[in-house]
Write a protein that holds these residues in place. Structure first.
Motif, mmCIF file in Angstrom:
data_model
loop_
_atom_site.group_PDB
_atom_site.id
_atom_site.type_symbol
_atom_site.label_atom_id
_atom_site.label_comp_id
_atom_site.label_asym_id
_atom_site.label_seq_id
_atom_site.Cartn_x
_atom_site.Cartn_y
_atom_site.Cartn_z
ATOM 1 N N PHE A 165 0.831 -1.204 0.000
ATOM 2 C CA PHE A 165 0.000 0.000 0.000
ATOM 3 C C PHE A 165 0.866 1.254 0.000
ATOM 4 O O PHE A 165 0.612 2.202 -0.771
ATOM 5 N N SER A 166 1.891 1.291 0.864
ATOM 6 C CA SER A 166 2.790 2.447 0.892
ATOM 7 C C SER A 166 3.498 2.616 -0.443
ATOM 8 O O SER A 166 3.680 3.745 -0.931
ATOM 9 N N TYR A 167 3.897 1.503 -1.033
ATOM 10 C CA TYR A 167 4.596 1.573 -2.312
ATOM 11 C C TYR A 167 3.677 2.137 -3.399
ATOM 12 O O TYR A 167 4.091 2.993 -4.203
ATOM 13 N N ALA A 168 2.430 1.700 -3.415
ATOM 14 C CA ALA A 168 1.483 2.214 -4.403
ATOM 15 C C ALA A 168 1.272 3.707 -4.216
ATOM 16 O O ALA A 168 1.218 4.475 -5.183
ATOM 17 N N ALA A 169 1.156 4.145 -2.956
ATOM 18 C CA ALA A 169 0.977 5.571 -2.686
ATOM 19 C C ALA A 169 2.207 6.369 -3.112
ATOM 20 O O ALA A 169 2.089 7.477 -3.651
ATOM 21 N N SER A 170 3.397 5.802 -2.894
ATOM 22 C CA SER A 170 4.620 6.516 -3.254
ATOM 23 C C SER A 170 4.743 6.706 -4.762
ATOM 24 O O SER A 170 5.338 7.678 -5.224
ATOM 25 N N ARG A 171 4.178 5.807 -5.527
ATOM 26 C CA ARG A 171 4.227 5.912 -6.982
ATOM 27 C C ARG A 171 3.214 6.938 -7.519
ATOM 28 O O ARG A 171 3.223 7.242 -8.711
#
Length: 227
Positions: A165-171
């Protein structure tokens, strides 16, 4: 997600590069969205007692996160000392004055964090690290953690939470107007972030807390191992 450390573009740019200045502005917005100053302040209150004494902010950047933290902690007693430590001296005079107005005695230090901490003749009361520890891995990270445990009475850290989830938000940081540097660095920082007890396993003192804080933040609070 396995932890993966890759170079971040902001670390390689000169401090006065326009892309670096724009990325630091992006980081101010991202820190606000992550609520890391509030999270750090809450962990300081929960795991630190008495006056703050000397506080060291590792990898302070332009000092605006430290200012946000100081405002959240305000008022403070005893005119504590705040050391803003970074390899690039980009703290502005306005930020310095604002911290002083909140009752802090501020020193801006340009140095390598591990070397500066190891050179201290007495333990500092508190080290705070916001989005800093994830820049290290392997032996350098273990050495840094050992040095902090030996030279700091307390460490409170907020790091990227390494989840899908954090990775998706960072992208998706382009949605808030982030520049190309930040669009590269935000996913890289999440891939290099932490989860579970990964920091606890590197700490030689007593760990007070390690775990998720909010949607995007991995929190860590620990006591040093000095007698």
């Amino acid at each position: 997600m396995q932890r993966l450390l890759v170079p971040e573009m902001l670390d390689e740019l000169p401090a006065d590069d326009p892309r670096a200045r724009a990325s630091r502005a992006d980081l101010r917005r991202i820190n606000g969205l992550m609520l890391n100053a509030s999270i750090t302040a809450a962990m300081i209150r929960a795991h630190t007692s008495g006056t703050l004494g000397t506080v060291v902010d590792l990898g302070c950047g332009d000092g605006t996160w430290a200012l946000r933290l100081a405002r959240t902690l305000s008022p403070v007693d005893g005119a504590p000392r705040l050391v803003l430590l970074d390899m690039q001296p980009v703290v502005t005079a306005a930020t310095h004055r604002a911290l002083g107005a909140l009752g802090w005695r501020v020193d801006v230090v340009t140095s390598d964090a591990e070397h500066w901490m190891a050179a201290q003749s007495r333990p500092v009361d508190l080290v705070v690290a916001n989005l800093f520890l994830h820049h290290f891995e392997g032996a350098p990270l273990r050495q840094l953690m050992n040095t902090l445990a030996a030279n700091a009475r307390r460490l409170v850290a907020t790091e990227p939470l390494r989840t899908p989830f954090s990775y998706a938000a960072s992208r998706a940081v382009g949605a808030i107007g982030a520049n190309a540097v930040t669009r590269h660095d935000a996913p890289a920082s999440v891939r290099a972030g932490f989860r579970g007890d990964e920091l606890s396993r590197l700490w030689s003192g007593r760990v007070s807390f390690e775990g998720r804080k909010g949607l995007f933040t991995h929190g860590f609070a620990a006591k040093g191992n000095m007698r």
